[in-house]
Design a protein around this motif. Sequence first.
Motif, PDB file in Angstrom:
ATOM      1  N   LEU A   1       0.846  -1.190   0.000  1.00 47.00           N
ATOM      2  CA  LEU A   1       0.000   0.000   0.000  1.00 47.00           C
ATOM      3  C   LEU A   1       0.879   1.237   0.000  1.00 47.00           C
ATOM      4  O   LEU A   1       1.880   1.303   0.701  1.00 47.00           O
ATOM      5  N   ARG A   2       0.464   2.204  -0.797  1.00 46.86           N
ATOM      6  CA  ARG A   2       1.185   3.475  -0.840  1.00 46.86           C
ATOM      7  C   ARG A   2       0.164   4.595  -0.908  1.00 46.86           C
ATOM      8  O   ARG A   2      -0.740   4.562  -1.729  1.00 46.86           O
ATOM      9  N   LEU A   3       0.276   5.564  -0.012  1.00 43.57           N
ATOM     10  CA  LEU A   3      -0.585   6.748   0.022  1.00 43.57           C
ATOM     11  C   LEU A   3       0.271   7.992  -0.210  1.00 43.57           C
ATOM     12  O   LEU A   3       1.373   8.091   0.328  1.00 43.57           O
ATOM     13  N   TRP A   4      -0.226   8.923  -1.017  1.00 44.27           N
ATOM     14  CA  TRP A   4       0.499  10.174  -1.204  1.00 44.27           C
ATOM     15  C   TRP A   4      -0.462  11.267  -1.644  1.00 44.27           C
ATOM     16  O   TRP A   4      -1.529  10.994  -2.192  1.00 44.27           O
ATOM     17  N   LEU A   5      -0.065  12.515  -1.361  1.00 42.10           N
ATOM     18  CA  LEU A   5      -0.839  13.684  -1.778  1.00 42.10           C
ATOM     19  C   LEU A   5      -0.355  14.112  -3.148  1.00 42.10           C
ATOM     20  O   LEU A   5       0.815  14.392  -3.358  1.00 42.10           O
ATOM     21  N   GLU A   6      -1.262  14.149  -4.109  1.00 43.11           N
ATOM     22  CA  GLU A   6      -0.924  14.574  -5.469  1.00 43.11           C
ATOM     23  C   GLU A   6      -1.025  16.086  -5.587  1.00 43.11           C
ATOM     24  O   GLU A   6      -0.256  16.714  -6.265  1.00 43.11           O
ATOM     25  N   ALA A   7      -1.985  16.636  -4.938  1.00 38.85           N
ATOM     26  CA  ALA A   7      -2.189  18.084  -4.906  1.00 38.85           C
ATOM     27  C   ALA A   7      -2.621  18.403  -3.478  1.00 38.85           C
ATOM     28  O   ALA A   7      -2.847  17.491  -2.692  1.00 38.85           O
ATOM     29  N   PRO A   8      -2.761  19.658  -3.140  1.00 35.07           N
ATOM     30  CA  PRO A   8      -3.186  19.958  -1.764  1.00 35.07           C
ATOM     31  C   PRO A   8      -4.545  19.361  -1.404  1.00 35.07           C
ATOM     32  O   PRO A   8      -4.842  19.179  -0.242  1.00 35.07           O
ATOM     33  N   ASP A   9      -5.355  19.058  -2.413  1.00 35.99           N
ATOM     34  CA  ASP A   9      -6.694  18.541  -2.113  1.00 35.99           C
ATOM     35  C   ASP A   9      -6.973  17.195  -2.777  1.00 35.99           C
ATOM     36  O   ASP A   9      -8.130  16.835  -2.990  1.00 35.99           O
ATOM     37  N   LEU A  10      -5.945  16.403  -3.104  1.00 33.68           N
ATOM     38  CA  LEU A  10      -6.141  15.109  -3.735  1.00 33.68           C
ATOM     39  C   LEU A  10      -5.190  14.082  -3.114  1.00 33.68           C
ATOM     40  O   LEU A  10      -3.972  14.236  -3.160  1.00 33.68           O
ATOM     41  N   LEU A  11      -5.778  13.039  -2.531  1.00 33.95           N
ATOM     42  CA  LEU A  11      -5.016  11.947  -1.939  1.00 33.95           C
ATOM     43  C   LEU A  11      -5.139  10.726  -2.844  1.00 33.95           C
ATOM     44  O   LEU A  11      -6.250  10.370  -3.260  1.00 33.95           O
ATOM     45  N   LEU A  12      -4.018  10.116  -3.175  1.00 37.78           N
ATOM     46  CA  LEU A  12      -4.015   8.929  -4.024  1.00 37.78           C
ATOM     47  C   LEU A  12      -3.543   7.728  -3.212  1.00 37.78           C
ATOM     48  O   LEU A  12      -2.666   7.857  -2.352  1.00 37.78           O
ATOM     49  N   ALA A  13      -4.125   6.575  -3.521  1.00 38.94           N
ATOM     50  CA  ALA A  13      -3.719   5.320  -2.883  1.00 38.94           C
ATOM     51  C   ALA A  13      -3.489   4.288  -3.970  1.00 38.94           C
ATOM     52  O   ALA A  13      -4.241   4.213  -4.942  1.00 38.94           O
ATOM     53  N   GLU A  14      -2.437   3.510  -3.799  1.00 38.53           N
ATOM     54  CA  GLU A  14      -2.126   2.419  -4.714  1.00 38.53           C
ATOM     55  C   GLU A  14      -1.975   1.158  -3.871  1.00 38.53           C
ATOM     56  O   GLU A  14      -1.159   1.114  -2.957  1.00 38.53           O
ATOM     57  N   VAL A  15      -2.796   0.146  -4.162  1.00 36.75           N
ATOM     58  CA  VAL A  15      -2.776  -1.100  -3.402  1.00 36.75           C
ATOM     59  C   VAL A  15      -2.406  -2.220  -4.358  1.00 36.75           C
ATOM     60  O   VAL A  15      -3.065  -2.422  -5.379  1.00 36.75           O
TER      61      VAL A  15
ATOM     62  N   LEU B   1       2.363  -5.906 -11.054  1.00 33.65           N
ATOM     63  CA  LEU B   1       1.299  -6.750 -10.510  1.00 33.65           C
ATOM     64  C   LEU B   1      -0.044  -6.042 -10.643  1.00 33.65           C
ATOM     65  O   LEU B   1      -0.110  -4.880 -11.044  1.00 33.65           O
ATOM     66  N   GLN B   2      -1.113  -6.748 -10.238  1.00 32.79           N
ATOM     67  CA  GLN B   2      -2.440  -6.160 -10.239  1.00 32.79           C
ATOM     68  C   GLN B   2      -2.492  -5.078  -9.160  1.00 32.79           C
ATOM     69  O   GLN B   2      -2.046  -5.289  -8.042  1.00 32.79           O
ATOM     70  N   THR B   3      -3.052  -3.942  -9.523  1.00 29.12           N
ATOM     71  CA  THR B   3      -3.131  -2.838  -8.569  1.00 29.12           C
ATOM     72  C   THR B   3      -4.524  -2.226  -8.571  1.00 29.12           C
ATOM     73  O   THR B   3      -5.246  -2.284  -9.560  1.00 29.12           O
ATOM     74  N   LEU B   4      -4.862  -1.644  -7.453  1.00 28.75           N
ATOM     75  CA  LEU B   4      -6.083  -0.864  -7.326  1.00 28.75           C
ATOM     76  C   LEU B   4      -5.653   0.570  -7.042  1.00 28.75           C
ATOM     77  O   LEU B   4      -4.965   0.834  -6.062  1.00 28.75           O
ATOM     78  N   MET B   5      -6.008   1.469  -7.938  1.00 29.88           N
ATOM     79  CA  MET B   5      -5.697   2.888  -7.763  1.00 29.88           C
ATOM     80  C   MET B   5      -6.961   3.584  -7.268  1.00 29.88           C
ATOM     81  O   MET B   5      -8.028   3.436  -7.862  1.00 29.88           O
ATOM     82  N   ILE B   6      -6.820   4.343  -6.199  1.00 27.30           N
ATOM     83  CA  ILE B   6      -7.949   5.042  -5.594  1.00 27.30           C
ATOM     84  C   ILE B   6      -7.623   6.528  -5.543  1.00 27.30           C
ATOM     85  O   ILE B   6      -6.599   6.926  -5.001  1.00 27.30           O
ATOM     86  N   SER B   7      -8.503   7.325  -6.113  1.00 27.82           N
ATOM     87  CA  SER B   7      -8.368   8.776  -6.103  1.00 27.82           C
ATOM     88  C   SER B   7      -9.386   9.323  -5.104  1.00 27.82           C
ATOM     89  O   SER B   7     -10.589   9.093  -5.244  1.00 27.82           O
ATOM     90  N   MET B   8      -8.885  10.043  -4.090  1.00 30.10           N
ATOM     91  CA  MET B   8      -9.751  10.533  -3.018  1.00 30.10           C
ATOM     92  C   MET B   8      -9.598  12.045  -2.870  1.00 30.10           C
ATOM     93  O   MET B   8      -8.643  12.508  -2.247  1.00 30.10           O
ATOM     94  N   PRO B   9     -10.508  12.817  -3.448  1.00 34.21           N
ATOM     95  CA  PRO B   9     -10.468  14.270  -3.222  1.00 34.21           C
ATOM     96  C   PRO B   9     -10.748  14.562  -1.740  1.00 34.21           C
ATOM     97  O   PRO B   9     -11.558  13.902  -1.099  1.00 34.21           O
ATOM     98  N   LEU B  10     -10.055  15.547  -1.209  1.00 34.54           N
ATOM     99  CA  LEU B  10     -10.201  15.893   0.204  1.00 34.54           C
ATOM    100  C   LEU B  10     -11.201  17.009   0.383  1.00 34.54           C
ATOM    101  O   LEU B  10     -11.419  17.830  -0.509  1.00 34.54           O
TER     102      LEU B  10
END
Length: 143
Positions: free
Chosen positions: A56-70, A129-138
């Motif tokens: 799992l990896r979480l990071w902020l792409e912009a000040p109001d966008l959190l991305l997760a890669e599983v 590998l297979q990944t799930l990308m999740i885009s989460m606006p804050l």
Amino acid sequence: MEGLEDKYRTQLSREWRLLKYRPFLGSISQQNIRTQSQPRPPTIQELGDGTEDRPLRLWLEAPDLLLAEVVLPKVDSARELSLQLGGDRLVLGSPGAPYHMDIFVPHDINQEQCRAAFNRKSKCLLSLLQTLMISMPLQTACS
């Protein structure tokens, strides 16, 4: 006996005898005794010392966008996954595979605008590998 009497609210007879040369009634069934102990799977699995890639990896792409890669190497389809997003929580489960993640996110997520995409055999940031990308606006102060 007193415990059984209290539990079932009944009175048991106290007239019983302990047989001297017969410790039980009935027949003894054949028992199998294992001579070597079988290895048990570890109850706590160590994920590593921090030098290898994480699932799992979480990071902020912009000040109001959190991305997760599983990374999910044992999942073949998005139909096998269950994703739930709360105000500050990400819950990912898979009934057929051994995956369950309940992750606290230190930000308030705008649930209505979240998006997820499952990529099979895609080249992700962690591995091939297979990944799930999740885009989460804050949530912003205005919304």
